[in-house]
Design a protein around this motif. Structure first.
Motif, PDB file in Angstrom:
ATOM      1  N   VAL A   1       0.869  -1.188   0.000  1.00  0.00           N
ATOM      2  CA  VAL A   1       0.000   0.000   0.000  1.00  0.00           C
ATOM      3  C   VAL A   1       0.901   1.231   0.000  1.00  0.00           C
TER       4      VAL A   1
ATOM      5  N   GLU B   1     -13.433   2.398   7.886  1.00  0.00           N
ATOM      6  CA  GLU B   1     -12.885   1.044   8.094  1.00  0.00           C
ATOM      7  C   GLU B   1     -12.682   0.672   9.563  1.00  0.00           C
TER       8      GLU B   1
ATOM      9  N   ALA C   1     -10.701  -3.020   1.015  1.00  0.00           N
ATOM     10  CA  ALA C   1      -9.575  -2.916   0.080  1.00  0.00           C
ATOM     11  C   ALA C   1     -10.140  -3.174  -1.303  1.00  0.00           C
ATOM     12  N   GLY C   2      -9.711  -2.364  -2.266  1.00  0.00           N
ATOM     13  CA  GLY C   2     -10.301  -2.368  -3.591  1.00  0.00           C
ATOM     14  C   GLY C   2     -11.284  -1.212  -3.623  1.00  0.00           C
TER      15      GLY C   2
ATOM     16  N   GLU D   1      -6.471  -7.686  -4.329  1.00  0.00           N
ATOM     17  CA  GLU D   1      -6.079  -6.694  -3.328  1.00  0.00           C
ATOM     18  C   GLU D   1      -6.860  -6.951  -2.025  1.00  0.00           C
TER      19      GLU D   1
ATOM     20  N   ALA E   1      -4.375  -3.996   4.329  1.00  0.00           N
ATOM     21  CA  ALA E   1      -5.147  -2.859   3.803  1.00  0.00           C
ATOM     22  C   ALA E   1      -4.349  -1.565   3.917  1.00  0.00           C
TER      23      ALA E   1
ATOM     24  N   PHE F   1      -1.188   8.334  10.310  1.00  0.00           N
ATOM     25  CA  PHE F   1      -1.994   7.892   9.169  1.00  0.00           C
ATOM     26  C   PHE F   1      -1.807   6.384   8.982  1.00  0.00           C
TER      27      PHE F   1
ATOM     28  N   ARG G   1      -8.604   8.601   5.544  1.00  0.00           N
ATOM     29  CA  ARG G   1      -9.467   9.761   5.232  1.00  0.00           C
ATOM     30  C   ARG G   1      -9.343  10.761   6.385  1.00  0.00           C
TER      31      ARG G   1
ATOM     32  N   ALA H   1      -3.410   9.975   1.720  1.00  0.00           N
ATOM     33  CA  ALA H   1      -4.265   9.006   1.031  1.00  0.00           C
ATOM     34  C   ALA H   1      -3.375   7.932   0.420  1.00  0.00           C
TER      35      ALA H   1
ATOM     36  N   GLY I   1      -3.846   0.359  -2.475  1.00  0.00           N
ATOM     37  CA  GLY I   1      -3.198  -0.952  -2.508  1.00  0.00           C
ATOM     38  C   GLY I   1      -2.708  -1.250  -3.916  1.00  0.00           C
TER      39      GLY I   1
ATOM     40  N   GLU J   1      -7.035   7.295  -7.773  1.00  0.00           N
ATOM     41  CA  GLU J   1      -7.727   6.784  -6.571  1.00  0.00           C
ATOM     42  C   GLU J   1      -7.325   7.595  -5.334  1.00  0.00           C
TER      43      GLU J   1
ATOM     44  N   LYS K   1      -9.642   9.877  -2.835  1.00  0.00           N
ATOM     45  CA  LYS K   1      -9.679   9.687  -1.379  1.00  0.00           C
ATOM     46  C   LYS K   1      -9.393  10.985  -0.632  1.00  0.00           C
TER      47      LYS K   1
HETATM   48  C1  ISC Z   1      -4.856   3.654   2.586  1.00  0.00           C
HETATM   49  C2  ISC Z   1      -6.101   3.928   2.253  1.00  0.00           C
HETATM   50  O1  ISC Z   1      -7.045   3.014   1.923  1.00  0.00           O
HETATM   51  C3  ISC Z   1      -6.962   1.642   2.265  1.00  0.00           C
HETATM   52  C4  ISC Z   1      -8.266   1.318   2.813  1.00  0.00           C
HETATM   53  C5  ISC Z   1      -9.348   1.066   2.005  1.00  0.00           C
HETATM   54  C6  ISC Z   1      -9.132   0.798   0.644  1.00  0.00           C
HETATM   55  C7  ISC Z   1      -7.878   0.749   0.129  1.00  0.00           C
HETATM   56  C8  ISC Z   1      -7.647   0.471  -1.309  1.00  0.00           C
HETATM   57  O2  ISC Z   1      -8.618   0.205  -2.023  1.00  0.00           O
HETATM   58  O3  ISC Z   1      -6.511   0.557  -1.750  1.00  0.00           O
HETATM   59  C9  ISC Z   1      -6.668   0.885   0.988  1.00  0.00           C
HETATM   60  O4  ISC Z   1      -6.218  -0.406   1.265  1.00  0.00           O
HETATM   61  C10 ISC Z   1      -6.632   5.287   2.199  1.00  0.00           C
HETATM   62  O5  ISC Z   1      -7.839   5.464   2.043  1.00  0.00           O
HETATM   63  O6  ISC Z   1      -5.842   6.241   2.343  1.00  0.00           O
END
Ligand code: ISC
Length: 411
Positions: free
Chosen positions: A144, A196, A212-213, A240, A303, A327, A347, A360, A363, A376, A380
């Motif tokens: 990540v 989360e 995640a995703g 992911e 994640a 963070f 967030r 932000a 993954g 992405e 975020k």
């Molecule tokens: C590290 C972050 O997201 C994580 C949590 C949810 C989805 C995520 C993703 O889809 O990559 C990340 O793993 C962020 O939002 O800054």
């Protein structure tokens, strides 16, 4: 109420704590359960001394520093929570009364720039492809990677108003917690709206709801639905996500007599994002296990870090080029029964006076597209940027005003 309270507010409950009786430090690892038990010895979960609150950093090597507050309440409404701590509840309607959120303009410095971030994503995927081609014994499967924006305003940031705006999204948990002061002595807080759940424990039940995703929400309803369905079908996002569920289930199962979760993820939405999410619920063998111990063993999940964890961790240090600090850590509380709730600190922004540092991440797996991951992370950022009335920061793409010398500014 003068100082900012500790706050964790979702639909059904606003948990609030104020005042500081003492600061408590725990080293991570094997000694933690005994240290937690000693800390709560002789206290009752119902009395405020039987509760610890705060945030933990991303870096596992750092000690946990939590607060034992003077007053703790769990209220059914936002208004009741603030009233119980002697203050009036900030409301988004305060905007009409008090005018613009920040009078003046934001100055922004991205770290790294979006272009640098996308280059780091490309390097991470190249590592994974190399490992796969070489049939490496313990290949890097996921990492990540994140980036940050340092915002400066011309006026102090009003955290109460920020919280009132963040809680307009009912799908997230709005939080605020004091942090240790900055090196120049300025008071610092972590404020955010996380979707989360890292881990919660209530009696014998343990739960986690990893995400995640992700993809950004679209304005037109049909496009939004199509984006969500594409996310659900995306092989990259499914991989992911699976890495996270697998890791959490592996860590929690030795603690549990039963552990349940769906074999495929469900769609979870916030005001700005779609995510893949899996709710994990277990029955603990020993209901005396503390939520702090569960937090310690489960963090950092893939994640926020990656698989295998040590390699992902060192790649993060090498490629990100900044300190994540709080963070992608966790924010929450734990009581003398061990019950507690810990949310992933995403967030969010670190706020100190006129400064807000936003973060932000995304993954990365084989098949991740650097531009897609850059987009992405931009999406975020929007949760905090909108709440700060700083959306224009993202629109200032390529404007070289505040970027480091020679760098295009592309948030
Ligand atoms: C590290 C972050 O997201 C994580 C949590 C949810 C989805 C995520 C993703 O889809 O990559 C990340 O793993 C962020 O939002 O800054």
């Amino acid at each position: 109420m003068t100082a900012l309270p500790f706050l964790l507010s979702s639909g059904p409950e606003t948990f609030m704590a104020s005042g500081v009786v003492e600061r408590v430090r725990f080293a991570r690892g094997a000694g933690l359960p005994a240290a937690v038990a000693a800390c709560f010895a002789g206290t009752q979960a119902e009395d405020p001394h039987g509760v610890l609150v705060g945030a933990i950093p991303f870096d596992r090597a750092r000690t946990l520093e939590l607060l034992r507050p003077e007053r703790v309440t769990r209220s059914a409404t936002w208004e009741a929570a603030w009233a119980a701590h002697g203050g009036s509840a900030p409301q988004s309607s305060d905007d009409a009364q008090h005018g613009a959120f920040v009078p003046g303009v934001w100055h922004v410095v991205p770290q790294p720039t979006r272009a640098q971030y996308e280059a780091a994503v490309a390097r991470a995927t190249a590592h994974m492809v190399d490992d796969a081609e070489a049939a490496a014994a313990d290949p890097l499967r996921k990492v990540v990677l994140s980036r940050s924006l340092q915002l400066n305003s011309t006026a102090p940031i009003d955290i109460r108003r920020l919280l009132a705006r963040l809680r307009l999204d009912p799908s997230v948990t709005t939080f605020a917690t004091p942090l240790p002061a900055t090196p120049d002595g300025a008071a610092r807080s972590l404020v955010g709206a996380t979707p989360e759940l890292l881990v919660a424990k209530s009696g014998r039940t343990v739960s986690s709801h990893p995400l995640a995703g992700s993809t950004r929400r679209r304005l037109v309803a049909a496009d939004d639905r199509a984006a969500a369905e594409a996310l659900l079908r995306s092989d990259k996002d499914q991989r992911e996500h699976a890495a996270v569920v697998e890791a959490i289930a592996d860590v929690l199962s030795p603690y549990c007599s039963s552990l349940d979760f769906a074999r495929s993820p469900a769609l979870v939405s916030t005001a700005t994002m779609w995510h893949l999410g899996t709710r994990i619920t277990g029955q603990l063998r020993d209901d005396a296990v503390s939520s702090l111990e569960l937090l310690d063993v489960v963090h950092p999940t893939p994640a926020v870090c990656g698989v295998p964890q040590p390699r992902a961790q060192s790649l993060i240090t090498e490629l990100e080029g900044f300190d994540r600090d709080y963070f992608t850590g966790a924010v929450g509380w734990c009581d003398a029964r061990g019950d507690g709730r810990w949310m992933v600190t995403i967030r969010c922004a670190e706020i100190a006076g006129t400064r807000a540092r936003l973060y932000a991440g995304a993954g990365i797996v084989i098949g991740s597209d650097p531009a897609g991951e850059g987009a992405e992370t931009s999406a975020k950022f929007e949760t905090m940027l909108r709440a700060l009335s700083a959306q224009e920061v993202l629109a200032r793409a390529h404007r070289p005003v505040a970027a480091p010398a020679g760098e295009p500014q592309h948030a």
